[in-house]
Each structure stands twice: as C-alpha cells, then as structure tokens.
Design a protein around this motif. Structure first.
Motif, short mmCIF file in Angstrom:
data_model
loop_
_atom_site.label_atom_id
_atom_site.label_comp_id
_atom_site.label_asym_id
_atom_site.label_seq_id
_atom_site.Cartn_x
_atom_site.Cartn_y
_atom_site.Cartn_z
N GLN A 163 0.83 -1.20 0.00
CA GLN A 163 0.00 0.00 0.00
C GLN A 163 0.87 1.26 0.00
N ARG A 164 0.31 2.32 -0.56
CA ARG A 164 0.95 3.64 -0.54
C ARG A 164 -0.01 4.55 0.22
N LEU A 165 0.32 4.87 1.46
CA LEU A 165 -0.66 5.43 2.39
C LEU A 165 -0.25 6.79 2.92
N VAL A 166 -1.26 7.62 3.18
CA VAL A 166 -1.09 8.85 3.94
C VAL A 166 -2.02 8.76 5.14
N SER A 167 -1.47 8.91 6.34
CA SER A 167 -2.29 8.84 7.55
C SER A 167 -2.44 10.22 8.16
N GLY A 168 -3.60 10.47 8.70
CA GLY A 168 -3.87 11.73 9.38
C GLY A 168 -4.49 11.47 10.74
N LEU A 169 -3.83 11.91 11.80
CA LEU A 169 -4.36 11.73 13.16
C LEU A 169 -4.85 13.06 13.68
N GLN A 170 -6.15 13.15 13.91
CA GLN A 170 -6.72 14.31 14.59
C GLN A 170 -6.80 13.94 16.06
N ILE A 171 -6.05 14.66 16.91
CA ILE A 171 -5.89 14.30 18.31
C ILE A 171 -6.96 14.98 19.15
N GLY A 172 -7.66 14.20 19.95
CA GLY A 172 -8.73 14.74 20.77
C GLY A 172 -8.21 15.62 21.90
N VAL A 173 -8.97 16.66 22.21
CA VAL A 173 -8.64 17.58 23.30
C VAL A 173 -9.84 17.63 24.25
N PRO A 174 -9.65 18.11 25.49
CA PRO A 174 -10.77 18.18 26.43
C PRO A 174 -11.93 19.00 25.87
N ASN A 175 -13.12 18.47 26.05
CA ASN A 175 -14.36 19.13 25.61
C ASN A 175 -14.38 19.37 24.11
N GLY A 176 -13.62 18.57 23.38
CA GLY A 176 -13.59 18.71 21.93
C GLY A 176 -13.93 17.40 21.25
N GLN A 177 -13.64 17.34 19.97
CA GLN A 177 -13.91 16.13 19.21
C GLN A 177 -12.99 15.00 19.66
N PRO A 178 -13.44 13.76 19.59
CA PRO A 178 -12.56 12.64 19.93
C PRO A 178 -11.48 12.47 18.87
N SER A 179 -10.45 11.72 19.22
CA SER A 179 -9.38 11.46 18.25
C SER A 179 -9.92 10.65 17.08
N ARG A 180 -9.32 10.92 15.92
CA ARG A 180 -9.75 10.21 14.72
C ARG A 180 -8.54 9.95 13.83
N LEU A 181 -8.38 8.71 13.43
CA LEU A 181 -7.29 8.31 12.54
C LEU A 181 -7.86 8.03 11.16
N THR A 182 -7.36 8.75 10.16
CA THR A 182 -7.80 8.57 8.78
C THR A 182 -6.61 8.14 7.94
N ILE A 183 -6.81 7.13 7.11
CA ILE A 183 -5.74 6.63 6.24
C ILE A 183 -6.27 6.56 4.82
N ILE A 184 -5.55 7.18 3.89
CA ILE A 184 -5.96 7.18 2.49
C ILE A 184 -4.83 6.63 1.62
N ASP A 185 -5.16 6.31 0.38
CA ASP A 185 -4.21 5.71 -0.56
C ASP A 185 -4.13 6.57 -1.80
N PRO A 186 -3.25 7.61 -1.82
CA PRO A 186 -3.18 8.51 -2.97
C PRO A 186 -2.32 7.95 -4.09
N VAL A 187 -2.34 8.63 -5.21
CA VAL A 187 -1.50 8.28 -6.36
C VAL A 187 -0.22 9.10 -6.29
N SER A 188 0.93 8.49 -6.60
CA SER A 188 2.21 9.19 -6.49
C SER A 188 2.69 9.65 -7.86
N GLU A 189 3.59 10.63 -7.84
CA GLU A 189 4.25 11.12 -9.05
C GLU A 189 5.75 11.12 -8.82
N ASP A 190 6.50 11.12 -9.92
CA ASP A 190 7.96 11.25 -9.86
C ASP A 190 8.56 10.31 -8.82
#
Length: 362
Positions: A163-190
C-alpha cells in the motif's frame, strides 16, 4: 503508543546522546487523559503553537504506525530518508538529494510486512480539529495538496508492492472532538524506482535501519552507527566528501573496534525478561500519573536485545556486504512489531530480537 513513538523517533544514524531515545516517555507520559479514547490533558492541549506542533508530529507518527503494524504485520519499519539515501548511491542513481519539505520530500516511512510486500507511509498529525486534519491529508486536485502532493514517493516492483498510504491523526482535546485516525491511498508522481534486481539492497537497508534503532535504544550507540553505515565503496566515498581522512579503512577499523568493546561490555547494562540485555532507566515523576484509577509516581524503562544476538554482533558489528549473506543468525529473529499493555505495564517487541518495557509504579 509511547513505546512505538520513542522507537520510531530514534534516529538511525547519529552520534552523541539523543533526547529522542527518552523523549516520548519523559515528555508525553502525562499528556494523555485516562479516558478510553486518545485525548490530551488540559495542560498539554494548551501548549504554545511550536510545542503543540512537535507533539502532534510525534503522535501523528506513533499512533498510525502502531495501528498499521498490527494490521499489516510489519516486520521492518524504515525511515524513508535513510532508505532512499542508502539505496540511491548503491543503485547508481544520479539524483541522491532528499528534501525534508516540499514536493521532493521522501515519505516518512517505508515498511515491509512478513509476506515481503513493501508499504510507503506518510504521516500527519494535528490538534486543530478534523477540518485541518483533512487539509493535511490533501486533495487530488489539480493541484494536489497536503500529503497527497508528496511526489517523491517510492515504487517497488510487481510482487513486492503493498500500500501507498497517507495517515492523518486528529488528536482529541478536552471538551472537543474525539481522536480520529484517517488513512488514504493517494497516487504518487515522480517516484524513486526500486527494481526487482535491487530488492536485496532494499531488504538490507530495512534490516540495518531496524537493528540500528534497536541497538541505539538499548544503549549501544557506536554499534548502531556501525550497523547503519557498512564499510563499502559508497560509505568511503561519502566519508571523503564530508571530511578529510588520511586513512578511511583505519578509521572504520577503529570504529568497529569500539563497537566490539561496547557490545562486549556489561557495565551499565541489565538483563531482563530472561535473556534480553540492554539498559534500564528510572524516572521519578514530578506529579503522579493516574492509570486505571491508581497513581503512579515512578517510571521504569527497559530496552534490550537478546543476549545471543549481542554476542554474535560483537564479532562482526558492521557486516561488509548484505546482512542476508553474512550468515548472521540474529537476522532471522526479526519479525513483526507487537505491542501489549495492561495495568501500568506495556511492552513492545520486534520479533524475538528486541524488547522494550515501560513500568509504572506507585
């Protein structure tokens, strides 16, 4: 997660004491709340922008790689920059420069799983909410943005491509949104191209990176440097370009001799978990950390390699040529990264070769 973060942020090649070897435990032990989801404490969520960026980057590496390691059974996780810089000159590539930012940036990590497939991973982390996390991941465009815009990816030959993956972690803070881990598979160049005939060198780079990090975390700094920089024509050419040596071979002989002495010494080392040898550090916390409802005031950290592997490495600390052709039995002990934890104790192992433990005590 902290054990994985500490391991991944330990440099493959460096000399001198590196705070990164303890940073994740000393700095972040009290950063996470006792909540069932990953969430920062009030004090850490209110750090200034520069410190928040460092924390987000570190967590954005540790959490995704811990999750991916378990799902993909990864047995080699390699710094992308080290991987390309190790391979490029040995493959005769004319473009050897790797950027730290921008479109020519190498991916954060290259990882091999136990089936032999290779995965390319770019990591992002933020505390600024899901919207900013989505912008970090980017869009296909045109123009491409964020992690998707990483053009200097790595392409492996058919039969080795994962896999060729990009991961994004949104870290939860007090009284805010919970943490969320997103992983996508983009197309590469060069891409940086790795051919079928080059896979043995790719495996060698991965093995050396993993062992170098393990040696450094276990307290064997000179041996780590020797393993990461084998003595070959490329090594000597790079040394001559960086500084003047009257005798390159003599210099590396002295380095390897220091590595043998370091591996053979049992001063300041401990043996734990039956046959692992390395170092132990104890830290008294300025304030207690609550784990499962119980306060912890002291942290014990142990990191080590199997005793038999250390003894074998002592006879040949840098290994000329490919590790796989050296007859070193310790290489076969490498395997998947496994993390476990319960009631104030956590461990991370890499196959049957390396083990790290963190223990919280009252």
């Amino acid at each position: 997660m902290l054990l994985m973060t500490g391991y991944l942020t330990t440099p493959t090649t460096s000399t001198g004491v590196s705070l990164s070897e303890f940073w994740a435990w000393v700095r972040y032990l009290s950063a996470v709340t006792p909540d069932p989801d990953l969430r920062l404490t009030n004090s850490f969520s209110e750090l200034d922008a520069h410190q928040k960026t460092i924390l987000s980057d570190d967590f954005g590496i540790g959490a995704p790689l811990l999750w991916l390691s378990e799902r993909f059974d990864l047995d080699r996780i390699v710094d992308g920059r080290y991987f390309v810089e190790y391979l490029a000159p040995r493959l005769g590539a004319t473009q050897q420069r790797t950027a730290k930012r921008g479109p020519n940036k190498t991916p954060d990590f290259v990882a091999r799983d136990i089936t032999g497939l290779w995965h390319v991973i770019e990591c992002k982390g933020t505390q600024s909410g899901s919207g900013y996390s989505a912008r970090q991941l980017g869009e296909e465009g045109p123009p491409r943005t964020g992690g998707i815009a990483q053009k200097h990816s790595i392409i492996f030959p058919a039969g080795h491509t994962g896999q060729r993956l990009v991961s994004g972690l949104q870290i939860g803070v007090p009284n805010g949104q919970p943490s969320r881990l997103t992983i996508i598979d983009p197309v590469s160049e060069d891409p940086f191209q790795v051919n079928e005939a080059d896979m043995a060198i790719a495996d060698d780079a991965a093995t050396r990176c993993v062992i170098s990090k393990a040696l450094r975390q276990s307290g064997y700094e000179v041996a780590a440097e020797a393993m990461a920089s084998p003595r070959d024509d490329v090594f000597f050419a790079q040394r001559r370009a960086s500084k003047a040596f009257s005798d390159d071979a003599a210099e590396t002989d002295r380095r390897d001799e220091r590595a043998r002495e370091e591996l053979g010494s049992r001063e300041r080392t401990v043996q734990f978990a039956e046959d692992y040898v390395g170092r132990e550090r104890q830290f008294m916390l300025p304030r207690p950390v609550i784990v499962d409802g119980n306060p912890a005031y002291r942290v014990i950290l142990r990191q080590g390699l199997r005793k038999e592997a250390i003894e074998e490495m002592q006879s040949n600390p840098s290994i000329d040529g490919l590790v796989s052709e050296s007859g070193s039995s310790w290489a076969s002990e490498l395997g998947s990264s496994v993390s476990k934890g319960s009631e104030g104790f956590a461990s991370m192992t890499i196959g049957n070769l390396f083990r790290s433990e963190i223990i919280l005590e009252e």
